[in-house]
Scaffold this active site. Sequence first.
Site, PDB file in Angstrom:
ATOM      1  N   GLY A  29       0.821  -1.218   0.000  1.00  0.00           N
ATOM      2  CA  GLY A  29       0.000   0.000   0.000  1.00  0.00           C
ATOM      3  C   GLY A  29       0.848   1.257   0.000  1.00  0.00           C
ATOM      4  O   GLY A  29       2.080   1.209   0.085  1.00  0.00           O
ATOM      5  N   GLY A  85      -0.187  -1.658   6.296  1.00  0.00           N
ATOM      6  CA  GLY A  85      -1.209  -0.618   6.397  1.00  0.00           C
ATOM      7  C   GLY A  85      -2.557  -1.249   6.709  1.00  0.00           C
ATOM      8  O   GLY A  85      -2.663  -2.466   6.916  1.00  0.00           O
ATOM      9  N   GLU A 106      -1.164 -10.881   2.507  1.00  0.00           N
ATOM     10  CA  GLU A 106      -1.032 -10.101   3.749  1.00  0.00           C
ATOM     11  C   GLU A 106      -1.477 -10.932   4.950  1.00  0.00           C
ATOM     12  O   GLU A 106      -0.839 -10.911   6.002  1.00  0.00           O
ATOM     13  CB  GLU A 106      -1.868  -8.817   3.668  1.00  0.00           C
ATOM     14  CG  GLU A 106      -1.273  -7.782   2.721  1.00  0.00           C
ATOM     15  CD  GLU A 106      -2.162  -6.559   2.527  1.00  0.00           C
ATOM     16  OE1 GLU A 106      -1.626  -5.511   2.141  1.00  0.00           O
ATOM     17  OE2 GLU A 106      -3.378  -6.647   2.748  1.00  0.00           O
TER      18      GLU A 106
HETATM   19  C1  5RP Z   1      -3.566  -3.660   0.654  1.00  0.00           C
HETATM   20  C2  5RP Z   1      -3.916  -3.179   2.005  1.00  0.00           C
HETATM   21  C3  5RP Z   1      -3.361  -1.856   2.403  1.00  0.00           C
HETATM   22  O1  5RP Z   1      -2.531  -2.033   3.496  1.00  0.00           O
HETATM   23  C4  5RP Z   1      -4.485  -0.930   2.737  1.00  0.00           C
HETATM   24  O2  5RP Z   1      -5.348  -0.859   1.611  1.00  0.00           O
HETATM   25  C5  5RP Z   1      -4.002   0.468   3.108  1.00  0.00           C
HETATM   26  O3  5RP Z   1      -3.452   1.064   1.979  1.00  0.00           O
HETATM   27  P1  5RP Z   1      -2.871   2.540   1.976  1.00  0.00           P
HETATM   28  O4  5RP Z   1      -1.686   2.560   2.878  1.00  0.00           O
HETATM   29  O5  5RP Z   1      -2.518   2.783   0.533  1.00  0.00           O
HETATM   30  O6  5RP Z   1      -3.954   3.479   2.439  1.00  0.00           O
HETATM   31  O7  5RP Z   1      -4.601  -3.808   2.766  1.00  0.00           O
HETATM   32  O8  5RP Z   1      -4.250  -4.844   0.328  1.00  0.00           O
END
Ligand code: 5RP
Length: 225
Positions: A29, A85, A106
């Site tokens: 992310g 994230g 993840e």
């Molecule tokens: C990816 C995720 C990311 O960690 C989540 O979407 C947060 O993203 P960002 O830091 O761009 O806001 O789960 O699958």
Amino acid sequence: MNQTELKKLVGQKSVDWIKDGMIVGLGTGSTVKFMVDELGRKVKEEGLNVVGVTTSNVTAKQATELGIPLKSVDEVDHIDLTIDGADEISADFQGIKGGGAALLFEKIVATNSKKNLWIVDESKMVETLGAFPLPVEVIPYGSQRIFDRFEEKGLNPSFRKKADGGLLLTDSDNYIIDLHLGRIEDPHALADYLIKQVGVVEHGLFLDRVNTVIVGKQTGPEVLE
Ligand code: 5RP
């Protein structure tokens, strides 16, 4: 500070948790991107010795370009710490992830990690989960039938699409169905239901999993444990 600056703040701060010799899970992310940049800098300039376990092709590419040594989750017998994230974190520390479609890897990396640290800007902190659409990764075969079942159950599904209108494919060549729920009253019951549906590979409810959250606020990074 705008949202991007808050993401950078927590991304860079989180690298303080990475100690020499650690095996570190690297999330996915735009917030994690700042963490990986800073980790790459420390590896290059300060000789920090780490092994990274990535959660997506995007993070693997970034880490490789920065010279961070990588292994797959199957090549390590443990992961000391994973930094990732999140899309939403509730007051009781439950989370929704998968906005970047990387939820499957993840969750595998998080599950095999001794500690999980999430980095978010303050907009991600909510009272109750559900305003952010809940991603569910499904195998393509039979996915329309799962979609129909979700619709009958009132879960307001939509297939995630790419900018060109085609269906988005995950790193494992699966589809994402986003559930537009508004509010999730009982995340554990929903997680239980979703994982039992044949063809569902994984869902974005990350429950009872996180140890530490760093929240980016206008006043600076706040550490919640
Ligand atoms: C990816 C995720 C990311 O960690 C989540 O979407 C947060 O993203 P960002 O830091 O761009 O806001 O789960 O699958």
